[in-house]
Design an enzyme around this catalytic site. Sequence first.
Site, short mmCIF file in Angstrom:
data_model
loop_
_atom_site.label_atom_id
_atom_site.label_comp_id
_atom_site.label_asym_id
_atom_site.label_seq_id
_atom_site.Cartn_x
_atom_site.Cartn_y
_atom_site.Cartn_z
CG HIS A 1 2.01 -15.09 -13.74
ND1 HIS A 1 3.07 -14.35 -13.24
CD2 HIS A 1 2.34 -16.38 -13.52
CE1 HIS A 1 3.98 -15.16 -12.73
NE2 HIS A 1 3.57 -16.40 -12.89
CG ASN A 2 3.92 -10.48 -13.13
OD1 ASN A 2 3.97 -11.62 -13.56
ND2 ASN A 2 4.90 -9.62 -13.30
CB SER B 1 6.43 -16.37 -15.20
OG SER B 1 6.46 -16.43 -13.79
CD GLU C 1 5.28 -12.90 -8.96
OE1 GLU C 1 6.11 -12.02 -8.66
OE2 GLU C 1 5.25 -13.46 -10.08
CE LYS D 1 5.71 -12.87 -16.39
NZ LYS D 1 6.13 -11.73 -15.63
NE ARG E 1 -24.29 6.97 -9.14
CZ ARG E 1 -24.65 6.73 -10.39
NH1 ARG E 1 -25.61 5.85 -10.66
NH2 ARG E 1 -24.07 7.36 -11.40
#
Length: 486
Positions: A187-188, A129, A191, A184, A449
Amino acid sequence: MKKSDIGLIGLAVMGENLVMNMESHGFTVSVFNRTTEKVKNFVEGRAKGKNIVGTYSLEELVSTLEKPRRVMMMIKAGQAVDDMIEKLLPLLDDGDIIIDGGNSHFPDTARRTAYVESKGKLYIGTGVSGGEEGALKGPSLMPGGSPAAWPHVKPILQAICAKVEDGSPCCDWVGENGAGHFVKMVHNGIEYGDMQLICEAYQFMKDFLGMTADEMHDVFAEWNRGELDSYLIEITTNILAHKDEDGEPLVDKILDTAGQKGTGKWTGIAALDEGVPLTLITEAVFARCLSAMKDERVKASGILGGKIQTSNLDGETKKKAIEQLRQALLASKIISYAQGYTLMRSAAKTYGWNLNYGGIALMWRGGCIIRSVFLGKIKEAYDKNPDLENLLLDPYFCEKIKSLVPAWRAVVAGAVEAGVPVPAFSAALSYYDGLRCGRLPQNLLQAQRDYFGAHTYERVDAPRGQFFHTNWTGEGGNTAATQYTV
């Protein structure tokens, strides 16, 4: 002739910059690109006179490498990675290492790790990154895969990554198989959430408070000197100051349709698979989807009325509203990280990963897109309590978010009244309210339900795990459905 320390395949902007970064740290790098013209242009241009070896076939690339050979791929995620692995495996010896630095989906990395290991080689899938600048000057790196490979790549990856104030590298071993690419991916997702929150703050100032780009630039610049200090706030400040050729703000001339590469969507799907309420990040993904429906939105604004009510606040009152907005942004940002960390904890149990949560915060402190001073507090929280269930239960974050709630509510309420869409701000606040609610209305949902599908329910006056069914209509009988939860 001295052999190269590492080989890199894929000379697009990220690949080129990583090569330059490695070479500047004293490593000799061999390079290859499927379009060999790129190799020639690179070694005769930007890489001229440097310890960078151009190669024109995979065989040649492999032959130039020191053993155990380390080959890093910076190519498009998906089938291209599988194809490249198949081409490399016959050329490598046992113990050689293939590294995937692309944005691969974590299940693919888990599958590839097992496959490459079955062939006697080692595999690493690492998140990278920081964009092109990070690749050149120091990215955040999140490696996972074959643990035996880590000692052989650690000196290179920790040399080229970003460093925090005390010199600690923003790169450490994450975990087995797909762990690096999972982290990662989260992380994105964070972001996506951060960017959407900033966009909502921007629209609140622009359309509700009636502020100009220059005025908003000043606000974001001020915010970047405090608790919100971060890369994304910094670049937002710069964007708002940028003028087009006619002197008008360039941002106002950019079409309001956002693209996406899929990592935010993957994060949302992973959360659904894990049963984790990742509400803010999924709303950020859906906000991009809604933005892409430009023609439909323009049509709807004409039919439904698209005017946002502008406030007529005087100087001091507007100043107060901006400060409330700052606090709401900070509170929502805390929620985004809390949800992301909850997802990582859940996945770690599912996949048997031993994730270092404080270490992950450190990896994100520098080099990456979500880097911010805020992450230091997250590292402290997990250093104090590695088993922390939810970031909001840490004493610092608990007290901090409580202090921000009044401003947060005021901003969301004001936005709703004025017609400013704030999906991420409001999703974050709803999550906070839901989390602190000791009794939610799903007792009624479970009754529904059981009523239509005999799905049974638990009782507050019976032990957990004991299930009951009621014949609600007098005609349904006493047979209950089998218990399972997806």
